[in-house]
Design a protein around this motif. Structure first.
Motif, short mmCIF file in Angstrom:
data_model
loop_
_atom_site.label_atom_id
_atom_site.label_comp_id
_atom_site.label_asym_id
_atom_site.label_seq_id
_atom_site.Cartn_x
_atom_site.Cartn_y
_atom_site.Cartn_z
N LYS A 38 0.84 -1.21 0.00
CA LYS A 38 0.00 0.00 0.00
C LYS A 38 0.87 1.25 0.00
CE LYS A 38 -3.92 2.35 0.47
NZ LYS A 38 -3.44 3.74 0.58
N GLU A 39 1.91 1.26 0.80
CA GLU A 39 2.80 2.42 0.84
C GLU A 39 3.49 2.62 -0.51
OE1 GLU A 39 4.15 2.45 5.55
OE2 GLU A 39 5.18 1.12 4.12
N ALA A 40 3.87 1.51 -1.13
CA ALA A 40 4.51 1.60 -2.45
C ALA A 40 3.53 2.15 -3.48
CB ALA A 40 5.02 0.24 -2.88
N ALA A 41 2.30 1.63 -3.48
CA ALA A 41 1.29 2.08 -4.44
C ALA A 41 0.96 3.56 -4.25
CB ALA A 41 0.03 1.24 -4.31
N ASP A 42 1.05 4.05 -3.04
CA ASP A 42 0.74 5.46 -2.76
C ASP A 42 1.79 6.42 -3.31
OD1 ASP A 42 -1.70 5.13 -1.52
OD2 ASP A 42 -0.87 5.00 0.50
N VAL A 95 -3.49 -1.75 -8.84
CA VAL A 95 -4.88 -1.82 -9.27
C VAL A 95 -5.81 -1.69 -8.06
CG1 VAL A 95 -6.64 -3.28 -10.34
CG2 VAL A 95 -4.35 -3.14 -11.34
N ALA A 96 -5.47 -2.35 -6.97
CA ALA A 96 -6.31 -2.28 -5.77
C ALA A 96 -6.35 -0.87 -5.19
CB ALA A 96 -5.78 -3.25 -4.72
N ASN A 97 -5.35 -0.08 -5.49
CA ASN A 97 -5.25 1.30 -4.97
C ASN A 97 -5.86 2.32 -5.93
OD1 ASN A 97 -4.24 2.76 -2.67
ND2 ASN A 97 -2.68 3.66 -3.98
N LYS A 98 -6.68 1.85 -6.85
CA LYS A 98 -7.18 2.68 -7.95
C LYS A 98 -7.86 3.96 -7.49
CE LYS A 98 -11.67 0.28 -8.36
NZ LYS A 98 -11.55 -0.38 -7.05
N ASP A 99 -8.56 3.92 -6.37
CA ASP A 99 -9.32 5.10 -5.94
C ASP A 99 -8.42 6.27 -5.56
OD1 ASP A 99 -11.76 3.84 -6.36
OD2 ASP A 99 -11.82 3.01 -4.34
N ALA A 100 -7.13 6.01 -5.42
CA ALA A 100 -6.19 7.09 -5.11
C ALA A 100 -5.72 7.81 -6.37
CB ALA A 100 -4.99 6.52 -4.36
N TYR A 101 -6.10 7.29 -7.56
CA TYR A 101 -5.57 7.86 -8.80
C TYR A 101 -6.67 8.31 -9.75
CZ TYR A 101 -2.17 4.16 -7.43
OH TYR A 101 -1.35 3.30 -6.77
N GLU A 102 -6.26 9.25 -10.61
CA GLU A 102 -7.01 9.59 -11.81
C GLU A 102 -6.01 9.70 -12.96
OE1 GLU A 102 -9.52 13.00 -11.55
OE2 GLU A 102 -10.77 12.17 -9.95
N ASN A 103 -6.38 9.11 -14.10
CA ASN A 103 -5.61 9.29 -15.33
C ASN A 103 -4.14 8.89 -15.20
OD1 ASN A 103 -5.52 10.09 -18.08
ND2 ASN A 103 -4.56 12.03 -17.50
N VAL A 104 -3.89 7.76 -14.59
CA VAL A 104 -2.54 7.21 -14.57
C VAL A 104 -2.31 6.45 -15.87
CG1 VAL A 104 -1.03 5.49 -13.49
CG2 VAL A 104 -2.32 7.10 -12.07
N GLU A 105 -1.25 6.80 -16.58
CA GLU A 105 -0.92 6.14 -17.84
C GLU A 105 0.02 4.96 -17.56
OE1 GLU A 105 1.25 7.03 -22.15
OE2 GLU A 105 0.97 8.65 -20.70
N ILE A 106 -0.37 3.78 -17.99
CA ILE A 106 0.44 2.57 -17.79
C ILE A 106 1.00 2.14 -19.14
CG2 ILE A 106 0.37 0.13 -17.17
CD1 ILE A 106 -1.71 0.84 -15.06
N VAL A 107 2.34 2.09 -19.21
CA VAL A 107 3.04 1.81 -20.46
C VAL A 107 3.83 0.51 -20.33
CG1 VAL A 107 4.71 2.69 -22.14
CG2 VAL A 107 3.26 4.29 -20.88
N HIS A 108 3.70 -0.36 -21.30
CA HIS A 108 4.55 -1.55 -21.36
C HIS A 108 4.39 -2.23 -22.72
CE1 HIS A 108 1.05 -4.21 -20.82
NE2 HIS A 108 0.69 -3.49 -19.77
N MET A 109 5.22 -3.24 -22.93
CA MET A 109 5.09 -4.07 -24.13
C MET A 109 4.30 -5.32 -23.76
SD MET A 109 8.57 -3.43 -26.38
CE MET A 109 8.04 -4.54 -27.68
N HIS A 116 -9.44 5.78 -13.74
CA HIS A 116 -8.21 5.69 -12.96
C HIS A 116 -6.97 5.42 -13.80
CE1 HIS A 116 -11.03 5.47 -9.65
NE2 HIS A 116 -11.59 4.40 -10.20
N PHE A 117 -7.11 4.59 -14.85
CA PHE A 117 -5.96 4.17 -15.64
C PHE A 117 -6.24 4.33 -17.13
CE2 PHE A 117 -5.99 1.31 -11.87
CZ PHE A 117 -4.81 1.74 -11.27
#
Length: 433
Positions: free
Chosen positions: A15-19, A44-58, A74-75
């Motif tokens: 949780k601390e890391a996700a924050d 993902v479980a911490n979604k309510d703490a975010y808006e418009n987080v861009e997740i990039v990967h292959m 959220h994402f």
């Protein structure tokens, strides 16, 4: 402060890391089998703490819950290579796709997609305070070096690979500890069609060649026909379990390589635990960033390199479609063009595009014209060899008329009459088989 004290101070709960992630951040996930499952789940479980987080990967290996419809606030996923768990969101325009050559992804992070947070998975620290990125160095190392914040899941199951895979504890901002098996790619089922394709591809490989191999049944089938070869080498964006078998038989020893003699070179790995145990602390395997491994200028220095990749469709001019069905994006360019071009510039280099001749016997993969809105991956000027279960078509240096005839000859017999008709119409010819 010792590295052990620093590590302890940076140790956090999930949780601390996700924050540490904030709204509007761009977050890069470690690639493919390196994806840290529990850390991603915590985000993902911490979604309510975010808006418009861009997740990039292959390549995604997890279930990509951040792409679910109810996550859109959220994402937002920005895919560099669409996978089974992300293609629905991309096709429905709930996620984005950025076309790119694999070797240029680190450059994207430097110039176009600045990284706020890198989410990675690493081995346990060694006695000097270094952790290894294990099975994914590719763009992951660059993401860590460029990110404002680096969050790492420490996992005893991540192999300690050598080369340029290391980060020091001081280079990472936050650690979470979780020992869980990393993602594995089961060995594919090799059928009769794949065996025939593998046999033809193997006939183009000579003693002393260096190989680049993709993922799946066809590359593994090729490897199965190389047991009588000698002194083969590996310089590949990735490799899997089949390479281990040939190494153990002495077929792969990297003695004849022009660059990195005596070493297998890769940017990432996907396979079973057998592969991961093989590469763990193995000095004959070096993991390097993708802007080195896949750089055509580097590849061209490797004499006798043979690139083997697959595709979805080839038209009678030799245009290769490998990433989309019509306008539906189902994968990405990956490293195909990187190696096709590098091999074309190398001394005695060869590139092979291998595929079954049909889609489950229903549709020909060799077509007069590619599907409407499909993206051409490898251009007709870059293409070299095309292989199906019916043979080999060598296209480089051939006219359009010659290419068309060569491709028809390796098409499935059920579709040759239709292809011949189109050929004769276009070229005012009376060609027949």
């Amino acid at each position: 402060m010792t590295w052990k004290e620093e590590y302890k101070n940076k140790l956090k709960t999930f949780k601390e890391a996700a924050d540490l992630i904030k709204s509007n951040d761009r977050v890069v996930f470690e690639h493919a089998a390196g994806e840290p499952k529990s850390l991603v789940d915590a985000i993902v479980a911490n979604k309510d703490a975010y808006e418009n987080v861009e997740i990039v990967h292959m390549v995604p290996m997890g279930d990509a819950k951040y792409c679910d419809e109810d996550m859109s606030k959220h994402f937002r996923h920005n895919s560099l290579f669409v996978g089974s768990s992300t293609k629905k969101a991309v096709s429905e325009a709930r996620a984005d796709f950025t076309p790119t050559f694999f070797y240029q992804v680190p450059r994207l992070f430097r110039e176009s997609l600045p990284v706020d947070v890198a989410i990675v998975q690493v081995s346990k620290p060694d006695e000097h305070g270094y952790v290894s990125l294990g099975v994914s160095v590719d763009y992951t190392k660059a993401a860590c070096q460029l990110a404002k914040t680096v969050i790492a899941q420490v996992n005893k199951y991540m192999p300690r690979t050598l080369g340029e895979s290391f980060l020091h504890v001081s280079e990472i901002d936050c650690f979470v500890e979780c020992d869980e098996p990393i993602y594995e790619l089961p060995n594919p089922k090799i059928g009769e069609i794949e065996r025939e394709i593998g046999k033809y591809c193997a006939s183009l490989i000579n003693d002393g060649d260096t190989l680049q191999l993709g993922i799946g049944a066809i590359p593994d089938a090729v490897l199965s026909f190389l047991t009588e070869k000698k002194d083969l080498g590996i310089h590949s964006e990735m490799f899997s379990d089949g390479v281990v078998d040939l190494y153990n038989k002495g077929v792969i020893n990297n003695k004849k390589k022009t660059t990195n003699k005596g070493k297998m070179v890769a940017a990432f790995l996907m396979g079973t635990r057998k592969l991961y145990d093989f590469v763990d602390d193995n000095p004959e395997v070096i993991m390097m960033p993708v802007d080195y491994v896949n750089n055509p200028v580097v590849i061209m220095q490797e004499d006798n390199i043979v690139s083997i990749n697959s595709c979805i469709q080839v038209d009678l001019m030799g245009q290769v479609v490998s990433e989309s069905i019509g306008e539906t994006q189902i994968s990405g360019v990956g490293g195909q063009v990187d190696f096709v071009r590098g091999a074309s510039m190398a001394k005695n280099g060869r590139s092979i595009i291998a595929m079954p001749s049909t889609v489950k016997g229903k549709f020909s993969k060799i077509v007069p014209v590619i599907d409407e809105k499909a993206a051409v991956t490898t251009s007709r000027c870059d293409v070299d060899y095309i292989v199906t279960e019916y043979g080999i078509a060598h296209l480089r240096g051939k006219t359009l008329r010659e290419r068309s005839k060569a491709l028809i000859a390796i098409a499935h017999p059920d579709f040759r009459d239709e292809l011949i008709k189109e050929h004769n119409k276009k070229f005012k010819d009376d060609f027949s088989l």
